[in-house]
Design an enzyme around this catalytic site. Sequence first.
Site, PDB file in Angstrom:
ATOM      1  N   LYS A  54      39.649  -9.612 -36.589  1.00 46.76           N
ATOM      2  CA  LYS A  54      38.449  -8.984 -36.026  1.00 46.76           C
ATOM      3  C   LYS A  54      37.266  -9.939 -36.135  1.00 46.76           C
ATOM      4  O   LYS A  54      36.500 -10.111 -35.182  1.00 46.76           O
ATOM      5  CB  LYS A  54      38.133  -7.676 -36.772  1.00 46.76           C
ATOM      6  CG  LYS A  54      39.102  -6.552 -36.422  1.00 46.76           C
ATOM      7  CD  LYS A  54      38.919  -5.303 -37.297  1.00 46.76           C
ATOM      8  CE  LYS A  54      40.006  -4.281 -36.972  1.00 46.76           C
ATOM      9  NZ  LYS A  54      39.968  -3.082 -37.810  1.00 46.76           N
ATOM     10  N   GLN A  98      36.751  -1.241 -43.112  1.00 46.06           N
ATOM     11  CA  GLN A  98      38.200  -1.253 -42.903  1.00 46.06           C
ATOM     12  C   GLN A  98      38.883  -0.206 -43.785  1.00 46.06           C
ATOM     13  O   GLN A  98      38.590  -0.083 -44.975  1.00 46.06           O
ATOM     14  CB  GLN A  98      38.742  -2.661 -43.217  1.00 46.06           C
ATOM     15  CG  GLN A  98      40.218  -2.853 -42.946  1.00 46.06           C
ATOM     16  CD  GLN A  98      40.591  -2.815 -41.459  1.00 46.06           C
ATOM     17  OE1 GLN A  98      39.740  -2.992 -40.588  1.00 46.06           O
ATOM     18  NE2 GLN A  98      41.845  -2.569 -41.171  1.00 46.06           N
ATOM     19  N   ASP A 121      33.720   2.205 -34.750  1.00 44.12           N
ATOM     20  CA  ASP A 121      35.071   2.782 -34.889  1.00 44.12           C
ATOM     21  C   ASP A 121      35.141   4.167 -34.241  1.00 44.12           C
ATOM     22  O   ASP A 121      36.227   4.707 -34.054  1.00 44.12           O
ATOM     23  CB  ASP A 121      35.398   2.966 -36.381  1.00 44.12           C
ATOM     24  CG  ASP A 121      36.334   1.898 -36.911  1.00 44.12           C
ATOM     25  OD1 ASP A 121      37.138   1.379 -36.132  1.00 44.12           O
ATOM     26  OD2 ASP A 121      36.242   1.604 -38.124  1.00 44.12           O
TER      27      ASP A 121
HETATM   28  N1  GUN Z   1      42.676   0.371 -40.419  1.00 47.20           N
HETATM   29  C1  GUN Z   1      43.647   0.281 -39.484  1.00 47.20           C
HETATM   30  N2  GUN Z   1      43.121   0.359 -38.239  1.00 47.20           N
HETATM   31  C2  GUN Z   1      41.786   0.500 -38.394  1.00 47.20           C
HETATM   32  C3  GUN Z   1      40.701   0.644 -37.474  1.00 47.20           C
HETATM   33  O1  GUN Z   1      40.851   0.648 -36.245  1.00 47.20           O
HETATM   34  N3  GUN Z   1      39.474   0.768 -38.036  1.00 47.20           N
HETATM   35  C4  GUN Z   1      39.274   0.774 -39.386  1.00 47.20           C
HETATM   36  N4  GUN Z   1      38.032   0.918 -39.830  1.00 47.20           N
HETATM   37  N5  GUN Z   1      40.251   0.643 -40.260  1.00 47.20           N
HETATM   38  C5  GUN Z   1      41.502   0.519 -39.760  1.00 47.20           C
END
Ligand code: GUN
Length: 288
Positions: A54, A98, A121
Site C-alpha cells: 500500500k 491495518q 477504508d
Molecule cells: N486487513 C486486510 N484487508 C484490509 C483492508 O482492506 N483494510 C484494513 N484496514 N485492514 C485490512
Amino acid sequence: MAARIIDGKACAARITAEVSGQASARSASGRSVPGLAVVLVGDNAASQVYVRNKRATTEAVGMRSLSFDLPASVAQPELLSLVDQLNADASVHGILVQLPLPKHIDTDAVTERIDPRKDVDGLTPYNMGRLLLKRPVLRPCTPQGCMILLRETGEELVGKHAVIIGQSNIVGRPMALELLMARCTVTVCHTATRDLPRLVGTADIVVAAMGRLRFVQGDWIRPGAIVIDVGTNRTPEGKLRGDVDFERARERAGWITPVPGGVGPMTIAMLLSNTLRAARLQDPSGAP
Ligand code: GUN
C-alpha cells in the site's frame, strides 16, 4: 469450456494510472498532494506485506505516504491519540489502520475514531451507513473493487442471484450492500449456514470471502457462474491461493478471478481512488 479469467492486475493498473494522472493534475493546479497515513500495529507477517504494498503504490502514483509503525504492546489510548493527531492534520487526507489489531485493542473504538471524511477504508459507521442507504461516499475498498471486476465481464448484473460466503465488516457485509445496489438478489452465508454447497449451486455470482484455503469446491459452482475469489491464503508450500479450488472451478464457471492477480490488486487501486476522493472532499469547495 474453461472460464474466462477476470484480470484484476490489468484492471487495477488502468485505474491506478488514471488516479495518478488526476492526482498530478490536482497538485499542478496548486491544490494539496493527497496524503495517506497507514498505521501498522505489531508484526503480523501478512499485514506487513499488505502495508508495504500500500505504501509503495501510494508513492508510485505521486501521493504522500505517511507511515506509523507501532509495537504490538501499544496501549489503546496511545493509538487513539495517534488517530486524533492524524484527524487534525490537514496534510493527511486518508487514514488507514491495518487490521487485524492486537487482541487487547478495541477495533471498533479505533475505527470509529477516524474522521469519516478521512476514512479511506469506508469502515466507519457513517460511511457504512451511507452505503446501506444507497448514498455511498467513501466505500470499502475490496467490495468496490469486486464490483468493478464484475462489471468488467460485461454481463448484466440486474436480477442475478449473488451468493456471498463470509459476513465480515470489511468484505461480506458491504459486498451485500454493493450487490443490492446493483439490483442483484443477495444471499449471505456464514458458518451457521446449512447446506452451503446447494446454495452456492444456485448462484449466478459467487463471492468467496471466508479466508479458508480452497474451501469452495469446483463442483459446487453452477455452470456459467461468475466467481469472485477474495481469499488470500498461503499453501503449505508458501504459495498464495484463494478460497476457491481454482483449477476445478474454472472448468465450470463462466468467469473467474485468479489468486494472485484478481481481487488483491483492485483493493489497493480502490484505496488510492478513495484517497483522491477524500482529498477532494476536504478541499474548501468540498467537491466530490
Ligand atoms: N486487513 C486486510 N484487508 C484490509 C483492508 O482492506 N483494510 C484494513 N484496514 N485492514 C485490512
